[in-house]
Design a protein around this motif. Sequence first.
Motif, PDB file in Angstrom:
ATOM      1  N   ALA A 143       0.822  -1.210   0.000  1.00 56.57           N
ATOM      2  CA  ALA A 143       0.000   0.000   0.000  1.00 56.57           C
ATOM      3  C   ALA A 143       0.857   1.261   0.000  1.00 56.57           C
ATOM      4  N   MET A 144       1.937   1.256   0.794  1.00 57.98           N
ATOM      5  CA  MET A 144       2.803   2.436   0.839  1.00 57.98           C
ATOM      6  C   MET A 144       3.518   2.659  -0.495  1.00 57.98           C
ATOM      7  N   ALA A 145       3.946   1.569  -1.128  1.00 61.88           N
ATOM      8  CA  ALA A 145       4.569   1.709  -2.442  1.00 61.88           C
ATOM      9  C   ALA A 145       3.564   2.285  -3.444  1.00 61.88           C
ATOM     10  N   TRP A 146       2.328   1.849  -3.330  1.00 64.33           N
ATOM     11  CA  TRP A 146       1.261   2.351  -4.200  1.00 64.33           C
ATOM     12  C   TRP A 146       1.023   3.843  -3.977  1.00 64.33           C
ATOM     13  N   MET A 147       1.121   4.283  -2.713  1.00 63.41           N
ATOM     14  CA  MET A 147       0.826   5.673  -2.375  1.00 63.41           C
ATOM     15  C   MET A 147       1.890   6.643  -2.879  1.00 63.41           C
ATOM     16  N   THR A 148       3.035   6.142  -3.336  1.00 62.82           N
ATOM     17  CA  THR A 148       4.040   7.044  -3.909  1.00 62.82           C
ATOM     18  C   THR A 148       3.594   7.587  -5.253  1.00 62.82           C
ATOM     19  N   THR A 149       2.513   7.027  -5.808  1.00 52.92           N
ATOM     20  CA  THR A 149       2.011   7.500  -7.110  1.00 52.92           C
ATOM     21  C   THR A 149       0.923   8.556  -6.965  1.00 52.92           C
ATOM     22  N   MET A 150       0.626   8.994  -5.745  1.00 55.80           N
ATOM     23  CA  MET A 150      -0.426   9.988  -5.544  1.00 55.80           C
ATOM     24  C   MET A 150      -0.095  11.294  -6.266  1.00 55.80           C
ATOM     25  N   SER A 151      -1.127  11.944  -6.746  1.00 52.18           N
ATOM     26  CA  SER A 151      -0.953  13.240  -7.404  1.00 52.18           C
ATOM     27  C   SER A 151      -2.174  14.105  -7.123  1.00 52.18           C
ATOM     28  N   GLY A 152      -2.045  15.397  -7.395  1.00 46.92           N
ATOM     29  CA  GLY A 152      -3.120  16.324  -7.090  1.00 46.92           C
ATOM     30  C   GLY A 152      -4.374  16.112  -7.901  1.00 46.92           C
ATOM     31  N   ASP A 153      -4.236  15.544  -9.094  1.00 42.21           N
ATOM     32  CA  ASP A 153      -5.403  15.350  -9.954  1.00 42.21           C
ATOM     33  C   ASP A 153      -5.857  13.894 -10.006  1.00 42.21           C
TER      34      ASP A 153
END
Length: 553
Positions: free
Chosen positions: A358-368
């Motif tokens: 999950a944490m590795a996945w969350m590195t792809t977060m972006s504003g849009d």
Amino acid sequence: MSHADPTAPDKPLVVLDQRTVWLIFGALLASMFLSSLDQTIVGTAMPTIVGELHGVSHQGWVITAYILAVAIAMPLYGKFGDLYGRRWPFLVAIGLFTLASAGAGFADSMGALVAWRAVQGLGGGGLMILSQSIIADIVPASERGRYMGPLGALFGVSAVLGPLLGGWLTEGPGWRWAFWLNIPVGIAAFAVAWYTLKLPSHRSSRPVDRAGIVSMAVATTGIVLLTSWESIAGDGYDWSDWRLTGLVVATLAAVATFVVVENRAAEPLIPLRLFRNRTFTITTLIGLVLGMGMFSAMAMVPTFLQMSTGAGVTESGWLMLPMMAGVMLTSIVSGVAVSKSGRYKAYPIVGLSVVALAMAWMTTMSGDMSMWLFSAMIFTLGAGMGLVMQIIVLAVQNAVDPRELGTATSANNFFREIGAAVGTALFTTIFTTRLTDNLAEVFAGVPTGVAPGGESLTPAEVQALPEPLKSGVVDAFANALAPSFWYLVPLVLVGLVLAFFLPVIKLSDVAGMVARGEAVTDPADLPAATGTAGSAADVAGAEARPVADILER
């Protein structure tokens, strides 16, 4: 070997019938709700609070001060509960927490708010550790899963309700009510505990480990200050600064002093011999790395949602709901499953694997990004955490001497909170440093008065900014937070490796108070009028596992 005096209780033996157990458990739920609610209710209000109090660069301290105080308080409540009984320390913890909530609501500066949050932590640490210890006192490990379900649900409900209340109060009557709300809840929790928490008290002749308390507090504070130095000094780690080098020396001296003192004390605050117990050592290390990852991961997410996605304060609380749903679901399911099967090792292994992914996945977060995608990310994170948190506490309580339930539980949680304090401080330092640099680039060349400075940005002001400043600020927050999660993934993987080495011990079918001779489960086991408390201890001792056998494991 040193442990709490097994003296007779000052009050008559408690009969742990089902009604008594549920009454006590109800008191614990009310008090734990108070503590767990406060950890989440401030999150969604944080951007508005730090904007009004002009402390964006120090916002991590509102969280870190609470966690630091919790860490320092935990061993004290655990040890004193073992030595003198848990009723009065529990009531003191509720009182401290409620008083500090009133003070935090009246804070007119970041310094005052941080100070009152620290006092809240002194109370919150007691509520958490004593609740866990009391549950182990009244419910055998083999049946504790049935109680972990409601407990997990409580944390889930409070974690969902907290952000929602924090957002609604911030947009309505004001963020100060996020603290003042604790006052009536605290008074109610105190009243419930006063009338239902009828636990025995003890008299102990053993000296209090004052040197251990002082050295532990100094060492813990030093560790957190060192990890937060970037936000304190403002100019990075300048090793020519005598304050920094002095802090390093003082912290190392305090750690060394603590080790020496604990090896010599008659009744050590944290007995170092506990680390000879494999279960205690492994679960403590897992708690340490999980604390570093879990708390720091969630510290800045509400800020990210409000600033980067344009979500309102209340809306950002709603957006945290999937994570809490994940925690609720897996904690309840795993608790019931452990109670039925008696097996617990697989859950931390699976849970830590899920948290790392999950944490590795969350590195792809972006504003849009899509909010459906964000919800899936944090649901996965919550599901992983729910499989680990309560299981490791159950494992350590099952593996130690019943006379040291509070000490072992508090020591285990202490290192988790140290991890949380250090992790949050490091993570917020990384985030704040990136954010400050990003915002400096965004506002470079902007005339004074056209836009607020980075120190005083609130979500409303961000949304009111003209383009391209608004998009620049949004990107600044997104680019500061998302890559920071990569620093947490290796920590969680270390915990995963450790979980494979967790020993498997049969869950005990004797409650802690019964094993210590302070309670019986059947009124027929009460001693006759001419008997003594010692005869009840004999009855309980026949059921309890040998202490030597427990420690040997």
